[in-house]
Design a protein around this motif. Structure first.
Motif, PDB file in Angstrom:
ATOM      1  N   UNK A   9       0.834  -1.213   0.000  1.00 41.96           N
ATOM      2  CA  UNK A   9       0.000   0.000   0.000  1.00 41.96           C
ATOM      3  C   UNK A   9       0.868   1.263   0.000  1.00 41.96           C
ATOM      4  N   UNK A  10       0.285   2.352  -0.449  1.00 46.53           N
ATOM      5  CA  UNK A  10       0.988   3.628  -0.500  1.00 46.53           C
ATOM      6  C   UNK A  10       1.398   4.046   0.929  1.00 46.53           C
ATOM      7  N   UNK A  11       2.686   4.261   1.185  1.00 48.50           N
ATOM      8  CA  UNK A  11       3.117   4.663   2.531  1.00 48.50           C
ATOM      9  C   UNK A  11       2.630   6.073   2.878  1.00 48.50           C
ATOM     10  N   UNK A  12       2.314   6.273   4.169  1.00 50.18           N
ATOM     11  CA  UNK A  12       1.794   7.562   4.617  1.00 50.18           C
ATOM     12  C   UNK A  12       2.754   8.312   5.522  1.00 50.18           C
ATOM     13  N   UNK A  13       3.714   7.619   6.136  1.00 47.15           N
ATOM     14  CA  UNK A  13       4.625   8.265   7.082  1.00 47.15           C
ATOM     15  C   UNK A  13       6.070   8.027   6.624  1.00 47.15           C
ATOM     16  N   UNK A  14       7.016   8.792   7.167  1.00 50.19           N
ATOM     17  CA  UNK A  14       8.425   8.551   6.816  1.00 50.19           C
ATOM     18  C   UNK A  14       8.872   7.113   7.133  1.00 50.19           C
ATOM     19  N   UNK A  15       8.403   6.559   8.251  1.00 45.17           N
ATOM     20  CA  UNK A  15       8.765   5.181   8.596  1.00 45.17           C
ATOM     21  C   UNK A  15       8.236   4.206   7.549  1.00 45.17           C
ATOM     22  N   UNK A  16       6.982   4.383   7.162  1.00 44.83           N
ATOM     23  CA  UNK A  16       6.385   3.503   6.154  1.00 44.83           C
ATOM     24  C   UNK A  16       7.093   3.667   4.805  1.00 44.83           C
ATOM     25  N   UNK A  17       7.488   4.901   4.463  1.00 46.51           N
ATOM     26  CA  UNK A  17       8.213   5.108   3.207  1.00 46.51           C
ATOM     27  C   UNK A  17       9.556   4.396   3.227  1.00 46.51           C
ATOM     28  N   UNK A  18      10.251   4.438   4.367  1.00 49.16           N
ATOM     29  CA  UNK A  18      11.531   3.744   4.489  1.00 49.16           C
ATOM     30  C   UNK A  18      11.374   2.238   4.368  1.00 49.16           C
ATOM     31  N   UNK A  19      10.368   1.684   5.040  1.00 46.31           N
ATOM     32  CA  UNK A  19      10.131   0.239   4.953  1.00 46.31           C
ATOM     33  C   UNK A  19       9.688  -0.168   3.552  1.00 46.31           C
ATOM     34  N   UNK A  20       8.858   0.658   2.915  1.00 46.11           N
ATOM     35  CA  UNK A  20       8.412   0.350   1.551  1.00 46.11           C
ATOM     36  C   UNK A  20       9.600   0.362   0.590  1.00 46.11           C
ATOM     37  N   UNK A  21      10.507   1.310   0.770  1.00 47.56           N
ATOM     38  CA  UNK A  21      11.692   1.372  -0.077  1.00 47.56           C
ATOM     39  C   UNK A  21      12.584   0.153   0.147  1.00 47.56           C
ATOM     40  N   UNK A  22      12.791  -0.205   1.407  1.00 47.85           N
ATOM     41  CA  UNK A  22      13.583  -1.396   1.730  1.00 47.85           C
ATOM     42  C   UNK A  22      12.942  -2.636   1.104  1.00 47.85           C
ATOM     43  N   UNK A  23      11.625  -2.755   1.247  1.00 46.35           N
ATOM     44  CA  UNK A  23      10.917  -3.930   0.736  1.00 46.35           C
ATOM     45  C   UNK A  23      10.983  -3.982  -0.791  1.00 46.35           C
ATOM     46  N   UNK A  24      10.800  -2.846  -1.441  1.00 48.15           N
ATOM     47  CA  UNK A  24      10.817  -2.788  -2.908  1.00 48.15           C
ATOM     48  C   UNK A  24      12.170  -3.234  -3.462  1.00 48.15           C
ATOM     49  N   UNK A  25      13.253  -2.858  -2.784  1.00 49.01           N
ATOM     50  CA  UNK A  25      14.585  -3.200  -3.277  1.00 49.01           C
ATOM     51  C   UNK A  25      15.067  -4.569  -2.824  1.00 49.01           C
ATOM     52  N   UNK A  26      14.512  -5.090  -1.733  1.00 47.81           N
ATOM     53  CA  UNK A  26      15.020  -6.320  -1.142  1.00 47.81           C
ATOM     54  C   UNK A  26      14.156  -7.540  -1.446  1.00 47.81           C
ATOM     55  N   UNK A  27      12.856  -7.423  -1.339  1.00 45.03           N
ATOM     56  CA  UNK A  27      11.955  -8.583  -1.437  1.00 45.03           C
ATOM     57  C   UNK A  27      12.123  -9.412  -2.705  1.00 45.03           C
ATOM     58  N   UNK A  28      12.267  -8.782  -3.875  1.00 45.21           N
ATOM     59  CA  UNK A  28      12.381  -9.611  -5.077  1.00 45.21           C
ATOM     60  C   UNK A  28      13.613 -10.528  -5.090  1.00 45.21           C
ATOM     61  N   UNK A  80      17.958  -6.687  11.905  1.00 46.81           N
ATOM     62  CA  UNK A  80      19.030  -6.122  11.086  1.00 46.81           C
ATOM     63  C   UNK A  80      19.978  -7.172  10.529  1.00 46.81           C
ATOM     64  N   UNK A  81      20.042  -8.344  11.129  1.00 49.57           N
ATOM     65  CA  UNK A  81      20.980  -9.324  10.571  1.00 49.57           C
ATOM     66  C   UNK A  81      20.390 -10.117   9.413  1.00 49.57           C
ATOM     67  N   UNK A  82      19.088 -10.030   9.165  1.00 46.13           N
ATOM     68  CA  UNK A  82      18.500 -10.701   8.003  1.00 46.13           C
ATOM     69  C   UNK A  82      19.071 -10.168   6.681  1.00 46.13           C
ATOM     70  N   UNK A  83      19.116  -8.834   6.471  1.00 49.04           N
ATOM     71  CA  UNK A  83      19.731  -8.346   5.229  1.00 49.04           C
ATOM     72  C   UNK A  83      21.220  -8.686   5.133  1.00 49.04           C
ATOM     73  N   UNK A  84      21.908  -8.711   6.268  1.00 51.97           N
ATOM     74  CA  UNK A  84      23.324  -9.079   6.260  1.00 51.97           C
ATOM     75  C   UNK A  84      23.477 -10.521   5.788  1.00 51.97           C
ATOM     76  N   UNK A  85      22.631 -11.390   6.294  1.00 53.14           N
ATOM     77  CA  UNK A  85      22.666 -12.789   5.858  1.00 53.14           C
ATOM     78  C   UNK A  85      22.465 -12.878   4.352  1.00 53.14           C
ATOM     79  N   UNK A  86      21.505 -12.146   3.865  1.00 48.01           N
ATOM     80  CA  UNK A  86      21.190 -12.185   2.438  1.00 48.01           C
ATOM     81  C   UNK A  86      22.361 -11.685   1.589  1.00 48.01           C
ATOM     82  N   UNK A  87      23.005 -10.622   2.028  1.00 49.47           N
ATOM     83  CA  UNK A  87      24.084 -10.031   1.239  1.00 49.47           C
ATOM     84  C   UNK A  87      25.391 -10.803   1.327  1.00 49.47           C
TER      85      UNK A  87
END
Length: 100
Positions: A9-28, A80-87
């Motif tokens: 969904x469209x993020x409404x707060x700075x926190x949601x925008x940050x998580x949406x950006x992280x998810x958009x770049x990481x999830x795929x 925070x260690x989940x993205x580290x594991x992935x990378x």
């Protein structure tokens, strides 16, 4: 943060925008299990903050062991260690990576 890669969904707060950006770049680039793991750890991270805020609101002094465990959650180590594991080494299974 859905467990699949559908649009969020469209993020409404700075926190949601940050998580949406992280998810958009990481999830795929994550497996379904890794996405589920990341979402679960984010939930634990946020639950730790809610628990700490509830204690403060009630002027409750937590048991020292509970306090230490909760502080570990609010520092976001598991999240925070989940993205580290992935990378760094996605070949190591998540259940083994979680033991370090």
């Amino acid at each position: 943060m859905p467990h699949d890669v559908r649009p969020v969904p469209q993020p409404r707060t700075p926190d949601e925008r940050g998580l949406a950006d992280l998810w958009r770049r990481t999830a795929p680039t994550l497996s379904t299990a890794a996405r589920s793991h990341l979402c679960g750890n984010l939930g634990l991270f946020l639950d730790s903050y809610v628990h700490e805020l509830a204690d403060a609101h009630r002027d409750h002094v937590p048991d020292p062991a509970d306090h230490v465990a909760n502080r570990a959650g609010t520092f976001g180590f598991a999240f925070s260690h989940d993205p580290v594991h992935h990378l760094l080494n996605p070949a190591v299974p998540l259940h083994l990576f979680d033991t370090w």
